[in-house]
Design an enzyme around this catalytic site. Structure first.
Site, PDB file in Angstrom:
ATOM      1  CB  CYS A  71     -25.319  38.972  86.576  1.00 39.35           C
ATOM      2  SG  CYS A  71     -26.776  38.036  86.114  1.00 39.35           S
ATOM      3  CB  CYS A 128     -37.698  28.178  83.153  1.00 39.56           C
ATOM      4  SG  CYS A 128     -37.238  28.757  81.508  1.00 39.56           S
ATOM      5  CB  CYS A 152     -39.011  36.349  83.078  1.00 40.02           C
ATOM      6  SG  CYS A 152     -38.493  35.284  81.716  1.00 40.02           S
ATOM      7  CD  GLU A 198     -33.554  40.598  92.789  1.00 42.71           C
ATOM      8  OE1 GLU A 198     -33.697  40.799  93.999  1.00 42.71           O
ATOM      9  OE2 GLU A 198     -33.526  39.449  92.300  1.00 42.71           O
ATOM     10  CB  CYS A 202     -27.876  30.620  88.067  1.00 45.70           C
ATOM     11  SG  CYS A 202     -26.255  31.022  87.513  1.00 45.70           S
ATOM     12  CB  CYS A 249     -36.091  30.139  86.454  1.00 45.51           C
ATOM     13  SG  CYS A 249     -35.336  31.782  86.441  1.00 45.51           S
TER      14      CYS A 249
HETATM   15  N1  SAH Z   1     -33.648  34.193  80.026  1.00 42.27           N
HETATM   16  C1  SAH Z   1     -32.230  34.025  79.767  1.00 42.27           C
HETATM   17  C2  SAH Z   1     -31.371  34.822  80.712  1.00 42.27           C
HETATM   18  C3  SAH Z   1     -31.407  34.352  82.155  1.00 42.27           C
HETATM   19  S1  SAH Z   1     -29.898  33.584  82.514  1.00 42.27           S
HETATM   20  C4  SAH Z   1     -31.893  32.551  79.808  1.00 42.27           C
HETATM   21  O1  SAH Z   1     -32.743  31.760  80.199  1.00 42.27           O
HETATM   22  O2  SAH Z   1     -30.810  32.177  79.396  1.00 42.27           O
HETATM   23  C5  SAH Z   1     -30.187  32.805  84.039  1.00 42.27           C
HETATM   24  C6  SAH Z   1     -29.654  31.397  84.022  1.00 42.27           C
HETATM   25  O3  SAH Z   1     -29.920  30.748  85.276  1.00 42.27           O
HETATM   26  C7  SAH Z   1     -30.342  30.578  82.962  1.00 42.27           C
HETATM   27  O4  SAH Z   1     -29.440  29.695  82.369  1.00 42.27           O
HETATM   28  C8  SAH Z   1     -31.352  29.842  83.819  1.00 42.27           C
HETATM   29  O5  SAH Z   1     -31.879  28.754  83.170  1.00 42.27           O
HETATM   30  C9  SAH Z   1     -30.535  29.520  85.041  1.00 42.27           C
HETATM   31  N2  SAH Z   1     -31.359  29.099  86.177  1.00 42.27           N
HETATM   32  C10 SAH Z   1     -32.665  29.357  86.372  1.00 42.27           C
HETATM   33  N3  SAH Z   1     -33.088  28.809  87.521  1.00 42.27           N
HETATM   34  C11 SAH Z   1     -32.029  28.181  88.068  1.00 42.27           C
HETATM   35  C12 SAH Z   1     -31.840  27.447  89.268  1.00 42.27           C
HETATM   36  N4  SAH Z   1     -32.815  27.281  90.139  1.00 42.27           N
HETATM   37  N5  SAH Z   1     -30.606  26.950  89.526  1.00 42.27           N
HETATM   38  C13 SAH Z   1     -29.586  27.162  88.644  1.00 42.27           C
HETATM   39  N6  SAH Z   1     -29.712  27.857  87.506  1.00 42.27           N
HETATM   40  C14 SAH Z   1     -30.923  28.363  87.219  1.00 42.27           C
END
Ligand code: SAH
Length: 328
Positions: A91, A102, A98, A78, A319, A105
């Site tokens: 973006c 986390c 992945c 995406e 995000c 996420c």
């Molecule tokens: N893997 C890299 C690139 C992804 S960036 C990284 O982790 O930095 C995507 C961003 O969105 C990251 O900062 C991630 O932690 C954040 N994110 C993930 N799940 C989220 C959520 N439910 N609400 C807000 N931000 C989130």
């Protein structure tokens, strides 16, 4: 140039191809009329263009557009286009799926499929520029995947985004975001390219970070913070820390105090991201008071911080809401 050399073609052909792709938005050799027909045919077989197909598109009420792309083998990624008055931010994804898992996420839920090639990363930008009939001004590697887990392809793509004969986007307008892959940060510190570094911190102590982000068990917070400070010292560039505000968990006064200890007094900046709801996880979004309270606690201590306004949440484009959608 190397690849053209390998099939005994002249190096200047590379310049012709780059010009056609980046300035005239060619998407196949057939569009490059400065090349002879036989040469187009030969190139198509020997140095194929990356295949990118739009599988779907969703448009948010705020103007954000989420594209689902599928590549040659049916794998998908995406990409989110986020226009504002002054910027056109894209973006982009660096991997299909992945592996970092986390705990908040959506991108990790479907597991990991494969790395995206440099051409597949760039094709996302080319495709969107062509569709929106305009140039992308900012690129963030914040889509699906972990950029530093696909280091070579991501760096090669960042270089082409920056290159005058490529997209010619200012390095300062390109951001690579990592969940905390320390060797990647160390390597990145030695690169001669001024691309911005963002680190997904999200929790201010070892225990909470390990609970939310399994990567913390491999590269603990202390090691991560050391690498970030070294990066700032070595490059004289700021490190941005992304910090999710999850109700009653990461946005308490205690957490604010710990976060201040980590980020105060050096080239660090905090970008607060109110948690976006992902239905598979039990967490809740913070209230407006939580957000403001947390932000002012940091500011009172002199920590530079910004608040990210969610974009495209009605189409699950904000995000953490991007996923690996099953290919084929
Ligand atoms: N893997 C890299 C690139 C992804 S960036 C990284 O982790 O930095 C995507 C961003 O969105 C990251 O900062 C991630 O932690 C954040 N994110 C993930 N799940 C989220 C959520 N439910 N609400 C807000 N931000 C989130």
């Amino acid at each position: 140039v190397q690849r053209l050399g390998a099939i005994s073609e002249k190096p200047y052909r590379a310049a012709q191809i780059l010009e056609a792709v980046y300035k005239k938005y060619a998407v196949s050799y057939n569009d490059i009329t400065t090349l002879s027909k036989p040469l187009r045919g030969k190139l198509a077989v020997q140095v194929p263009f990356p295949v990118i197909r739009e599988a779907s598109r969703q448009i948010s009420s705020d103007g954000t557009i989420k594209f689902l792309f599928s590549f040659q083998d049916g794998e998908t990624a995406e990409t989110v286009f986020i226009p504002t008055e002054k910027r056109a931010t894209l973006c982009i994804s660096s991997q299909a799926g992945c592996k970092f898992g986390c705990g908040f996420c959506a991108s990790g839920l479907g597991g990991f499929k494969r790395h995206l090639l440099c051409g597949e990363i760039l094709a996302q930008v080319l495709y969107v520029q062509k569709e929106v009939k305009g140039r992308v001004s900012h690129v963030v590697f914040m889509g699906v995947g972990e950029p530093f887990d696909n280091y070579e392809n991501v760096l090669a793509a960042a270089r082409m985004l920056n290159a005058p004969e490529g997209f010619h986007i200012a390095a300062r307008h390109i951001t690579i975001s990592t969940c905390g892959v320390v060797p990647g940060i160390e390597r990145f510190a030695a690169e001669k390219i001024q691309v911005e570094l963002s680190v997904s911190l999200h929790a201010p102590d070892e225990a909470m970070r390990s609970r939310l982000m399994p990567v913390n068990r491999r590269f603990p917070l202390t090691m991560l913070m050391r690498a970030c400070r070294d990066f700032a010292q070595k490059t004289n560039r700021q490190v941005t820390f992304e910090y999710i505000l999850i109700r009653d968990l990461t946005c308490t006064p205690m957490a604010a105090k710990e976060l201040v200890k980590l980020t105060k007094g050096w080239l660090a900046k905090v970008n607060l991201i109110p948690y976006n709801v992902v239905k598979e996880f039990p967490y809740l979004a913070p209230s407006k008071e939580d957000i403001q309270g947390f932000k002012s606690m940091l500011e009172r201590e002199g920590v530079i911080c910004t608040l990210r306004t969610p974009r495209g949440s009605d189409i699950a484009a904000a995000c953490g809401q991007l996923r690996h959608v099953k290919g084929k």
